[in-house]
Motif scaffolding. Structure first.
Motif, PDB file in Angstrom:
ATOM      1  N   ILE A 254       5.654 -18.302  33.444  1.00 13.96           N
ATOM      2  CA  ILE A 254       4.986 -16.998  33.525  1.00 13.96           C
ATOM      3  C   ILE A 254       5.321 -16.401  34.896  1.00 13.96           C
ATOM      4  CG2 ILE A 254       2.776 -17.885  34.397  1.00 13.96           C
ATOM      5  CD1 ILE A 254       1.405 -15.781  32.552  1.00 13.96           C
ATOM      6  N   LYS A 255       5.696 -15.124  34.875  1.00  6.72           N
ATOM      7  CA  LYS A 255       6.009 -14.424  36.121  1.00  6.72           C
ATOM      8  C   LYS A 255       4.855 -13.513  36.462  1.00  6.72           C
ATOM      9  CE  LYS A 255      10.967 -14.535  35.408  1.00  6.72           C
ATOM     10  NZ  LYS A 255      12.208 -13.767  35.238  1.00  6.72           N
ATOM     11  N   PHE A 256       4.653 -13.332  37.759  1.00  5.88           N
ATOM     12  CA  PHE A 256       3.588 -12.463  38.238  1.00  5.88           C
ATOM     13  C   PHE A 256       4.213 -11.186  38.743  1.00  5.88           C
ATOM     14  CE2 PHE A 256       2.306 -16.876  39.591  1.00  5.88           C
ATOM     15  CZ  PHE A 256       1.583 -17.149  38.446  1.00  5.88           C
TER      16      PHE A 256
ATOM     17  N   MET B 297       5.976 -22.501  36.222  1.00  2.65           N
ATOM     18  CA  MET B 297       6.469 -23.037  34.959  1.00  2.65           C
ATOM     19  C   MET B 297       5.862 -24.401  34.685  1.00  2.65           C
ATOM     20  SD  MET B 297      10.177 -24.687  35.780  1.00  2.65           S
ATOM     21  CE  MET B 297      10.013 -25.527  34.229  1.00  2.65           C
ATOM     22  N   LEU B 298       6.106 -24.906  33.498  1.00  5.52           N
ATOM     23  CA  LEU B 298       5.655 -26.242  33.120  1.00  5.52           C
ATOM     24  C   LEU B 298       6.492 -26.716  31.955  1.00  5.52           C
ATOM     25  CD1 LEU B 298       3.677 -26.189  30.263  1.00  5.52           C
ATOM     26  CD2 LEU B 298       2.676 -24.491  31.767  1.00  5.52           C
TER      27      LEU B 298
ATOM     28  N   SER C 204       5.969 -17.598  28.572  1.00  8.01           N
ATOM     29  CA  SER C 204       7.132 -17.398  27.707  1.00  8.01           C
ATOM     30  C   SER C 204       7.886 -18.704  27.569  1.00  8.01           C
ATOM     31  CB  SER C 204       8.077 -16.351  28.315  1.00  8.01           C
ATOM     32  OG  SER C 204       7.419 -15.118  28.452  1.00  8.01           O
ATOM     33  N   LEU C 205       8.411 -18.953  26.386  1.00 12.24           N
ATOM     34  CA  LEU C 205       9.248 -20.122  26.167  1.00 12.24           C
ATOM     35  C   LEU C 205      10.598 -19.846  26.827  1.00 12.24           C
ATOM     36  CD1 LEU C 205       9.561 -22.910  24.812  1.00 12.24           C
ATOM     37  CD2 LEU C 205      10.429 -21.700  22.798  1.00 12.24           C
ATOM     38  N   ILE C 206      10.976 -20.712  27.769  1.00 13.38           N
ATOM     39  CA  ILE C 206      12.228 -20.550  28.515  1.00 13.38           C
ATOM     40  C   ILE C 206      13.341 -21.373  27.874  1.00 13.38           C
ATOM     41  CG2 ILE C 206      13.347 -20.871  30.752  1.00 13.38           C
ATOM     42  CD1 ILE C 206      10.513 -20.802  31.996  1.00 13.38           C
ATOM     43  N   GLU C 207      12.997 -22.576  27.454  1.00 16.39           N
ATOM     44  CA  GLU C 207      13.986 -23.472  26.865  1.00 16.39           C
ATOM     45  C   GLU C 207      13.273 -24.471  25.964  1.00 16.39           C
ATOM     46  OE1 GLU C 207      17.381 -26.782  28.138  1.00 16.39           O
ATOM     47  OE2 GLU C 207      16.470 -25.572  29.708  1.00 16.39           O
ATOM     48  N   SER C 208      13.985 -24.887  24.934  1.00 17.17           N
ATOM     49  CA  SER C 208      13.475 -25.912  24.036  1.00 17.17           C
ATOM     50  C   SER C 208      14.518 -27.017  23.944  1.00 17.17           C
ATOM     51  CB  SER C 208      13.218 -25.301  22.655  1.00 17.17           C
ATOM     52  OG  SER C 208      12.780 -26.287  21.760  1.00 17.17           O
TER      53      SER C 208
END
Length: 188
Positions: A182-184, A149-150, A169-173
């Motif tokens: 991003i998941k692998f 994540m970042l 993917s946007l997780i939180e704003s």
């Protein structure tokens, strides 16, 4: 341009890139120290094996992707060894450094790794960000790290567009951060 794993000889180039991408042009020495301690030094000193550089034809780093593969390991070392490098009288810098990884901690179980990426302005828009991210993601997958994540400032529209185009993917704003991950999959 080549992408390769970070080597100790890249240290000054990486620190230069960090200061010239993450800080204002009129930064004080205290501000430079804060930026390097908070966003650079841990990664290249403790997890250089998880970091990659983009190099020009003279093998000089012009961009990087830095990664901590395990949040718990990162935060323990960062709190014990790196935050104390910021003088106590620099209360604002010290506070910001101590809270800089809060969102990463919130998502550590689902996204154990986190990254920072910077490319000198004159080398942007050349596909280096994509190549650096490919190198890191491939490396993390080979180590069986399940996700990365970042965070990015909501005003960084180019950065947000890049992560979304890449497949994050946007997780939180929040008002101050967009959190992407991003998941692998196991099948890749």
């Amino acid at each position: 341009m080549i992408i390769r794993q970070f080597e100790k000889r890249d240290t000054e180039d990486v620190r230069y890139i960090c200061l010239n991408c993450d800080g204002p042009s009129d930064m004080t020495p205290e501000g430079e120290h804060f930026i390097l301690v908070t966003y650079c030094d841990y990664f290249i000193e403790k997890e250089g094996h998880n970091c990659f550089v983009a190099c020009d034809e003279n093998d000089k780093a012009v961009g990087y992707i830095l990664c901590a593969e395990n949040y718990d390991k990162f935060i323990e070392c960062f709190r014990n060894e790196y935050i104390p490098k910021i003088p106590e009288e620099q209360k604002e810098h010290r506070f910001y450094a101590s809270t800089s990884a809060v969102l990463q901690g919130k998502y550590k179980d689902e996204y154990p790794a986190h990254l920072h990426i910077d490319i000198l302005p004159e080398y942007q828009r050349m596909g280096l960000g994509h190549k650096l991210t490919d190198a890191l993601c491939s490396h993390l997958k080979s180590k069986k790290v399940k996700a990365v994540m970042l965070t990015v400032n909501p005003e960084n529209l180019k950065g947000a567009a890049f992560y979304e185009k890449y497949g994050f993917s946007l997780i939180e704003s929040t008002p101050t951060d967009l959190v992407y991950g991003i998941k692998f999959s196991d099948e890749e």
